[in-house]
Design an enzyme around this catalytic site. Structure first.
Site, mmCIF file in Angstrom:
data_model
loop_
_atom_site.group_PDB
_atom_site.id
_atom_site.type_symbol
_atom_site.label_atom_id
_atom_site.label_comp_id
_atom_site.label_asym_id
_atom_site.label_seq_id
_atom_site.Cartn_x
_atom_site.Cartn_y
_atom_site.Cartn_z
ATOM 1 N N LYS A 1 0.829 -1.211 0.000
ATOM 2 C CA LYS A 1 0.000 0.000 0.000
ATOM 3 C C LYS A 1 0.866 1.264 0.000
ATOM 4 C CE LYS A 1 -2.165 -1.034 3.894
ATOM 5 N NZ LYS A 1 -1.585 -2.346 4.227
ATOM 6 N N ARG B 1 -9.576 0.762 8.642
ATOM 7 C CA ARG B 1 -9.030 -0.548 8.988
ATOM 8 C C ARG B 1 -10.089 -1.428 9.653
ATOM 9 N NH1 ARG B 1 -3.273 0.049 8.615
ATOM 10 N NH2 ARG B 1 -2.196 -1.408 9.941
ATOM 11 N N ARG C 1 11.567 -6.674 5.524
ATOM 12 C CA ARG C 1 11.354 -5.230 5.374
ATOM 13 C C ARG C 1 12.158 -4.459 6.427
ATOM 14 N NH1 ARG C 1 5.359 -2.804 4.689
ATOM 15 N NH2 ARG C 1 5.055 -3.032 6.920
ATOM 16 N N ARG D 1 11.170 -2.635 12.279
ATOM 17 C CA ARG D 1 10.162 -2.073 13.174
ATOM 18 C C ARG D 1 9.895 -3.006 14.349
ATOM 19 N NH1 ARG D 1 5.383 -0.535 9.076
ATOM 20 N NH2 ARG D 1 4.208 -1.544 10.730
ATOM 21 N N ARG E 1 -0.538 -9.310 13.446
ATOM 22 C CA ARG E 1 -1.056 -8.288 12.530
ATOM 23 C C ARG E 1 -1.850 -8.917 11.396
ATOM 24 N NH1 ARG E 1 4.201 -5.677 11.084
ATOM 25 N NH2 ARG E 1 3.131 -4.565 9.427
HETATM 26 P P1 ADP Z 1 1.030 -2.290 8.163
HETATM 27 O O1 ADP Z 1 0.023 -1.903 7.122
HETATM 28 O O2 ADP Z 1 2.337 -2.665 7.599
HETATM 29 O O3 ADP Z 1 0.516 -3.249 9.193
HETATM 30 P P2 ADP Z 1 0.887 0.391 9.326
HETATM 31 O O4 ADP Z 1 2.115 1.191 9.275
HETATM 32 O O5 ADP Z 1 -0.235 0.741 8.419
HETATM 33 O O6 ADP Z 1 1.387 -1.086 9.089
HETATM 34 O O7 ADP Z 1 0.302 0.347 10.815
HETATM 35 C C1 ADP Z 1 1.105 0.034 11.915
HETATM 36 C C2 ADP Z 1 0.248 -0.054 13.170
HETATM 37 O O8 ADP Z 1 -0.380 1.206 13.416
HETATM 38 C C3 ADP Z 1 -0.905 -1.049 13.099
HETATM 39 O O9 ADP Z 1 -0.502 -2.350 13.426
HETATM 40 C C4 ADP Z 1 -1.868 -0.447 14.142
HETATM 41 O O10 ADP Z 1 -1.459 -0.723 15.456
HETATM 42 C C5 ADP Z 1 -1.708 1.038 13.926
HETATM 43 N N1 ADP Z 1 -2.683 1.569 12.933
HETATM 44 C C6 ADP Z 1 -2.397 2.129 11.725
HETATM 45 N N2 ADP Z 1 -3.519 2.518 11.087
HETATM 46 C C7 ADP Z 1 -4.556 2.193 11.896
HETATM 47 C C8 ADP Z 1 -5.980 2.327 11.788
HETATM 48 N N3 ADP Z 1 -6.570 2.882 10.712
HETATM 49 N N4 ADP Z 1 -6.734 1.863 12.815
HETATM 50 C C9 ADP Z 1 -6.173 1.308 13.902
HETATM 51 N N5 ADP Z 1 -4.844 1.143 14.063
HETATM 52 C C10 ADP Z 1 -4.035 1.584 13.078
#
Ligand code: ADP
Ligand code: ZN
Length: 215
Positions: free
Chosen positions: A13, A88, A127, A162, A173
């Site tokens: 994404k 999400r 990553r 990370r 996740r």
């Molecule tokens: P990835 O898509 O690689 O899992 P992100 O960088 O998008 O990672 O998100 C990292 C973390 O941030 C998620 O695991 C969650 O804890 C939090 N997070 C990000 N966006 C949201 C969202 N829209 N709602 C709830 N938690 C979120």
């Protein structure tokens, strides 16, 4: 363009969003990047979000909606935006729908980036991310390493794994994605907005989106 990018962690994404911003000045809005920035800055928001993020849990919807309501009204969103990592959950999608209606914003489409699980797992384990909150460039030890090992090409900061990219957190996740986020595919299908881009190459996903937009 006004697009939501859906897809599991590691589907690409962020990469696709960055490539699309180059086309017409639309901005990438990554809730993950915003939250990591808040954690690094040690803000109240960051302190609240940190524990959830470390475990690979979602942060509460109310917290995210507060961030996004402000973010979508910032002047740089006028040209368009690519939502990367938001919504999400179904409640977030419902609240976003109401918010967009209130702001008079119409989405072009929602793109589901569909990548096989084995590819996702391999990507997430290899990553690496720039530790500088203002940069957060993404690398991969196998397919896209920084020129100098462990150092970001763009800003010279350390490139790290990370906290939530340990095997346990990654599995958590992915499980969270399947239970909380995957239902959005059905949600946006019903809204008539869903496009699916199957593919392991971000270039192909970007080409498909361009074709869909007619550019
Ligand atoms: P990835 O898509 O690689 O899992 P992100 O960088 O998008 O990672 O998100 C990292 C973390 O941030 C998620 O695991 C969650 O804890 C939090 N997070 C990000 N966006 C949201 C969202 N829209 N709602 C709830 N938690 C979120
Ligand atoms: Zn950097």
């Amino acid at each position: 363009m006004k697009i939501i990018l859906l897809g599991a962690p590691g589907a690409g994404k962020g990469t696709v969003a960055k490539m699309l911003t180059a086309l017409d000045g639309s901005v990438q809005i990554s809730t993950g990047d915003i939250l990591r920035g808040e954690v690094q800055a040690g803000s109240d928001l960051g302190r609240e979000a940190e524990g959830y993020m470390k475990r690979g849990d979602l942060v509460p919807d109310s917290l995210i909606m507060g961030i996004m309501e402000k973010r979508l009204q910032a002047p740089d969103c006028q040209k368009g935006f690519l939502l990367d990592g938001f919504p999400r959950t179904v409640p977030q999608a419902e609240e976003l729908k109401a918010l967009l209606a209130k702001l008079g914003i119409v989405l072009d489409m929602v793109v589901n980036i569909d990548v096989p699980t084995d590819v996702i797992l391999d990507r997430l384990c290899t990553r690496r991310t720039c530790a500088n909150a203002g940069c957060q460039a993404i690398y991969n030890v196998k397919s896209n390493p920084p020129k100098k090992e462990g150092i970001c090409d763009k800003c010279g900061s350390p490139v790290i794994q990370r906290d939530d990219e340990t095997e346990t957190a990654i599995n958590h996740r992915l499980a969270t994605y399947n239970s909380k986020t995957a239902p959005l595919i059905g949600f946006y299908e019903k809204e008539g907005l869903l496009k699916t881009a199957v593919g392991t190459s971000s270039d192909a996903v970007v080409s498909a989106i361009k074709a869909e937009l007619g550019r």
